[in-house]
Enzyme design. Structure first.
Site, PDB file in Angstrom:
ATOM      1  CG  ASP A  11      -0.434  -0.346   2.502  1.00  0.00           C
ATOM      2  OD1 ASP A  11       0.778  -0.656   2.579  1.00  0.00           O
ATOM      3  OD2 ASP A  11      -1.175  -0.300   3.497  1.00  0.00           O
ATOM      4  CG  ASP A  15       5.894   0.523   6.862  1.00  0.00           C
ATOM      5  OD1 ASP A  15       5.007   1.166   6.278  1.00  0.00           O
ATOM      6  OD2 ASP A  15       5.652  -0.494   7.540  1.00  0.00           O
ATOM      7  CG  ASP A  16       4.023  -0.264   2.215  1.00  0.00           C
ATOM      8  OD1 ASP A  16       3.495  -1.348   1.949  1.00  0.00           O
ATOM      9  OD2 ASP A  16       3.593   0.504   3.106  1.00  0.00           O
ATOM     10  CB  THR A 126       4.444  -4.564   2.544  1.00  0.00           C
ATOM     11  OG1 THR A 126       4.310  -3.880   1.281  1.00  0.00           O
ATOM     12  CG2 THR A 126       5.690  -5.423   2.529  1.00  0.00           C
ATOM     13  CG  ASN A 161      -0.972  -1.616  14.054  1.00  0.00           C
ATOM     14  OD1 ASN A 161      -2.000  -2.182  13.693  1.00  0.00           O
ATOM     15  ND2 ASN A 161       0.097  -1.524  13.287  1.00  0.00           N
ATOM     16  CD  GLU A 167      -0.932  -5.352  10.564  1.00  0.00           C
ATOM     17  OE1 GLU A 167      -0.357  -4.420   9.963  1.00  0.00           O
ATOM     18  OE2 GLU A 167      -1.695  -6.157   9.970  1.00  0.00           O
ATOM     19  CG  HIS A 242       5.367  -2.146  11.015  1.00  0.00           C
ATOM     20  ND1 HIS A 242       5.274  -2.887  12.163  1.00  0.00           N
ATOM     21  CD2 HIS A 242       4.889  -0.912  11.333  1.00  0.00           C
ATOM     22  CE1 HIS A 242       4.769  -2.151  13.132  1.00  0.00           C
ATOM     23  NE2 HIS A 242       4.530  -0.939  12.655  1.00  0.00           N
ATOM     24  CG  ASP A 243       5.384  -2.677   5.183  1.00  0.00           C
ATOM     25  OD1 ASP A 243       4.760  -3.486   5.892  1.00  0.00           O
ATOM     26  OD2 ASP A 243       4.848  -1.702   4.633  1.00  0.00           O
TER      27      ASP A 243
HETATM   28  C1  BDR Z   1       1.435  -2.120   8.508  1.00  0.00           C
HETATM   29  O1  BDR Z   1       0.383  -1.180   8.273  1.00  0.00           O
HETATM   30  C2  BDR Z   1       0.841  -0.147   7.418  1.00  0.00           C
HETATM   31  O2  BDR Z   1       0.507   1.089   7.956  1.00  0.00           O
HETATM   32  C3  BDR Z   1       2.314  -0.298   7.302  1.00  0.00           C
HETATM   33  O3  BDR Z   1       2.769   0.096   6.024  1.00  0.00           O
HETATM   34  C4  BDR Z   1       2.558  -1.757   7.556  1.00  0.00           C
HETATM   35  O4  BDR Z   1       2.431  -2.506   6.372  1.00  0.00           O
HETATM   36  C5  BDR Z   1       1.810  -2.085   9.982  1.00  0.00           C
HETATM   37  O5  BDR Z   1       0.707  -2.423  10.758  1.00  0.00           O
HETATM   38 CA    CA Z   2       2.417  -1.363   4.238  1.00  0.00          CA
END
Ligand code: BDR
Ligand code: CA
Length: 324
Positions: A11, A15-16, A126, A161, A167, A242-243
């Site tokens: 997406d 972090d992607d 991701t 989160n 998640e 994360h990713d």
């Molecule tokens: C995931 O959610 C997105 O916001 C981030 O890119 C990651 O893939 C973390 O929960």
């Molecule tokens: Ca992501």
């Protein structure tokens, strides 16, 4: 070392983008295709971000397909609070000249790419799993034709989160996640249980800030919004990888120091816990209590002492420009 052939699906938030840049810089990675999905941004904005990231990473020729605009069974929900209105913390570059997304949907691109490389490619997901679920619906046979599917998503013991137990990537499309976990894809799940400890703090951030590479400057720029967001949620300075954790695990399974195999279910009915993962943690549960159900490899510990420096090193390396 033979190249790892990857299909990336994400997406294209902050972090992607960092995960993709790491993969772009890796000399043993061939990125076959990129697909985008709703989540951190709309699927269309995510495609623009993906094209920019690939250009920065020296991989302009990689095809990018726009994927699902919405989840299978709930309204779309974009995480602009975490990733900014443009998915890249308000610092998304202009679409690189001469680049455009393909005119086929990402799910179809997955099917075609897997069929062109049977048994030989890995999918790194991701974002929400809508495109992967759609690909399975279009052509269930592709499930047995990939080497592995590594997903960033879900949580087992760590708090959620997006809600107390869920998640974001799973909660953004729980039905799609359920289809993927229950399919014959060989899935490795990299969730908050491990990504929240793959944390970059002042030392790593200093290295990114002082980097003069195009990727280093871009990451420092987009990280500002992300760091601000995390500073409002956690007392520890910095942010989680994360990713990038899923990307590194896809390339090097020896970074996983602990994992277990189990069927994974997704809670769909409860209003408050929708998107929560349900696993049976009893010893030998997979063999004795769920015979015949597909197992997911649930990662519970990563070698962060190796993963974090490897990521920073690769992210900040000068890319080898691949011919379009
Ligand atoms: C995931 O959610 C997105 O916001 C981030 O890119 C990651 O893939 C973390 O929960
Ligand atoms: Ca992501």
């Amino acid at each position: 070392m033979p190249a790892s052939k990857l299909i990336l699906d994400g997406d294209y938030g902050i972090d992607d983008a960092m995960a993709a840049l790491y993969l772009c810089h890796h000399p043993d990675v061939e990125i076959l295709a990129v697909g985008t999905v709703h989540g951190n941004a709309t699927a269309a904005v995510a495609a623009k971000n993906a094209l920019s990231v690939l250009a920065i990473g020296g991989r302009r020729g990689v095809p990018v397909a726009v994927g699902a605009r919405r989840p299978l069974a709930q309204p779309v929900d974009i995480s602009s609070m975490v990733h900014g209105d443009d998915g890249l913390g308000g610092r998304a570059p202009e679409l690189p000249q001469g680049t455009n997304p393909l005119d086929i949907p990402a799910a179809l691109q997955i099917v075609r790419t897997v069929r062109n490389h049977p048994g030989d490619c890995t999918i790194v997901a991701t974002g929400p799993l809508t495109n992967l679920a759609l690909a399975l619906m279009l052509d269930p046979d592709v499930a047995s034709m990939v080497e592995k599917v590594v997903i960033m998503g879900g949580t087992i013991d760590h708090p959620g989160n997006i809600s107390p137990y869920a998640e974001a990537n799973i909660a953004h499309d729980p039905e799609a996640a359920k289809l993927v976990f229950e399919s014959a894809w060989p899935v490795t799940q990299v969730g908050l249980d491990v990504t929240m400890s793959a944390w970059i703090g002042p030392e790593e951030l200093q290295r990114i800030e002082s980097s003069q590479t195009a990727a280093g400057r871009f990451c420092w720029d987009i990280l500002q919004h992300y760091l601000q967001f995390y500073s409002t949620r956690h007392s520890r300075p910095g942010c989680p990888l994360h990713d990038p954790s899923a990307a590194l695990v896809a390339l090097d399974a020896s970074l996983v120091s602990r994992s277990f195999a189990t069927p994974v279910d997704v809670e769909l009915r409860s209003a408050t816990n929708r998107g929560m993962l349900i696993v049976d943690k009893r010893e030998f549960a997979a063999e004795h209590h769920h015979p015949g159900q597909p197992n997911v490899e649930v990662v519970t510990e990563l070698e962060n002492d190796r993963l974090i420096p490897t990521f920073i090193e690769g992210l900040l390396a000068e890319p080898t420009v691949m011919a379009p």
